[in-house]
Design a protein around this motif. Structure first.
Motif, short mmCIF file in Angstrom:
data_model
loop_
_atom_site.label_atom_id
_atom_site.label_comp_id
_atom_site.label_asym_id
_atom_site.label_seq_id
_atom_site.Cartn_x
_atom_site.Cartn_y
_atom_site.Cartn_z
N UNK A 15 0.81 -1.22 0.00
CA UNK A 15 0.00 0.00 0.00
C UNK A 15 0.85 1.27 0.00
N UNK A 16 2.16 1.15 0.17
CA UNK A 16 3.05 2.32 0.07
C UNK A 16 3.30 2.68 -1.39
N UNK A 17 3.06 1.74 -2.30
CA UNK A 17 3.31 1.96 -3.73
C UNK A 17 2.05 2.29 -4.52
N UNK A 18 0.95 1.67 -4.14
CA UNK A 18 -0.30 1.83 -4.89
C UNK A 18 -1.47 1.60 -3.92
N UNK A 19 -2.56 2.35 -4.11
CA UNK A 19 -3.69 2.24 -3.17
C UNK A 19 -4.51 0.97 -3.35
N UNK A 20 -4.47 0.36 -4.50
CA UNK A 20 -5.30 -0.81 -4.79
C UNK A 20 -4.43 -1.99 -5.24
N UNK A 21 -3.50 -2.46 -4.40
CA UNK A 21 -2.56 -3.48 -4.87
C UNK A 21 -3.21 -4.81 -5.24
N UNK A 22 -4.29 -5.19 -4.59
CA UNK A 22 -4.91 -6.48 -4.92
C UNK A 22 -5.58 -6.42 -6.29
N UNK A 23 -6.25 -5.33 -6.59
CA UNK A 23 -6.88 -5.19 -7.90
C UNK A 23 -5.81 -5.10 -8.99
N UNK A 24 -4.73 -4.36 -8.72
CA UNK A 24 -3.64 -4.24 -9.69
C UNK A 24 -3.01 -5.62 -9.94
N UNK A 25 -2.87 -6.43 -8.90
CA UNK A 25 -2.31 -7.77 -9.06
C UNK A 25 -3.20 -8.65 -9.93
N UNK A 26 -4.50 -8.58 -9.72
CA UNK A 26 -5.43 -9.36 -10.54
C UNK A 26 -5.31 -8.94 -12.01
N UNK A 27 -5.27 -7.63 -12.25
CA UNK A 27 -5.13 -7.15 -13.63
C UNK A 27 -3.79 -7.57 -14.23
N UNK A 28 -2.73 -7.56 -13.45
CA UNK A 28 -1.42 -8.00 -13.94
C UNK A 28 -1.46 -9.47 -14.34
N UNK A 29 -2.14 -10.29 -13.57
CA UNK A 29 -2.27 -11.71 -13.89
C UNK A 29 -3.03 -11.88 -15.21
N UNK A 30 -4.10 -11.13 -15.38
CA UNK A 30 -4.88 -11.23 -16.62
C UNK A 30 -4.02 -10.80 -17.80
N UNK A 31 -3.27 -9.69 -17.67
CA UNK A 31 -2.42 -9.26 -18.78
C UNK A 31 -1.28 -10.24 -19.02
N UNK A 32 -0.81 -10.90 -17.97
CA UNK A 32 0.17 -11.97 -18.15
C UNK A 32 -0.40 -13.11 -18.97
N UNK A 33 -1.66 -13.43 -18.73
CA UNK A 33 -2.33 -14.46 -19.53
C UNK A 33 -2.46 -14.02 -20.98
N UNK A 34 -2.71 -12.74 -21.21
CA UNK A 34 -2.77 -12.22 -22.58
C UNK A 34 -1.44 -12.50 -23.28
N UNK A 35 -0.34 -12.21 -22.60
CA UNK A 35 0.98 -12.40 -23.21
C UNK A 35 1.33 -13.87 -23.40
N UNK A 36 1.06 -14.69 -22.41
CA UNK A 36 1.43 -16.11 -22.49
C UNK A 36 0.54 -16.87 -23.46
N UNK A 37 -0.75 -16.61 -23.41
CA UNK A 37 -1.70 -17.36 -24.23
C UNK A 37 -1.97 -16.72 -25.59
N UNK A 38 -1.52 -15.47 -25.76
CA UNK A 38 -1.75 -14.73 -27.00
C UNK A 38 -3.24 -14.71 -27.36
N UNK A 39 -4.06 -14.45 -26.35
CA UNK A 39 -5.52 -14.42 -26.56
C UNK A 39 -5.98 -12.97 -26.35
N UNK A 40 -6.21 -12.28 -27.44
CA UNK A 40 -6.59 -10.87 -27.36
C UNK A 40 -7.94 -10.64 -26.71
N UNK A 41 -8.81 -11.65 -26.74
CA UNK A 41 -10.11 -11.46 -26.08
C UNK A 41 -9.95 -11.27 -24.57
N UNK A 42 -8.83 -11.70 -24.03
CA UNK A 42 -8.57 -11.48 -22.61
C UNK A 42 -8.35 -10.00 -22.31
N UNK A 43 -7.97 -9.23 -23.32
CA UNK A 43 -7.83 -7.77 -23.12
C UNK A 43 -9.21 -7.19 -22.79
N UNK A 44 -10.23 -7.66 -23.46
CA UNK A 44 -11.60 -7.20 -23.17
C UNK A 44 -12.02 -7.62 -21.77
#
Length: 92
Positions: A15-44
């Motif tokens: 929480x010293x770096x960002x106010x919503x670290x849990x939500x940011x982590x979830x979004x980072x995981x989803x974007x990681x899946x976009x990169x690993x799986x190359x599934x653009x629908x995950x961007x939506x």
């Protein structure tokens, strides 16, 4: 969690770096899946998750925290970004 709500505003750890670290982590995981799986629908999916989280934060969490912690929360809001982590931790 409302049942075990903290008595003081938590501004340490991630929480010293960002106010919503849990939500940011979830979004980072989803974007990681976009990169690993190359599934653009995950961007939506990530966009829908972001809009949902941002709406919840804006409409419920921030007002509730302001009511509960007042000026301490306002100072924290001004010092720490909501979604893009700052490069250096906040030192209160």
């Amino acid at each position: 969690m409302p049942v075990a709500a903290p008595e003081r505003l938590v501004v340490s750890g991630a929480y010293r770096y960002v106010r919503n670290p849990m939500y940011v982590a979830v979004l980072a995981v989803i974007f990681g899946q976009v990169l690993v799986l190359a599934r653009l629908e995950l961007v939506w999916y990530a966009a829908a998750v972001f809009v949902t989280c941002a709406g919840f934060v804006h409409l419920y969490e921030q007002p509730a925290l302001h009511r509960r912690f007042g000026g301490a929360h306002e100072e924290y809001r001004r010092a720490v970004p909501a979604w893009l982590p700052r490069p250096h931790p906040r030192n209160p």
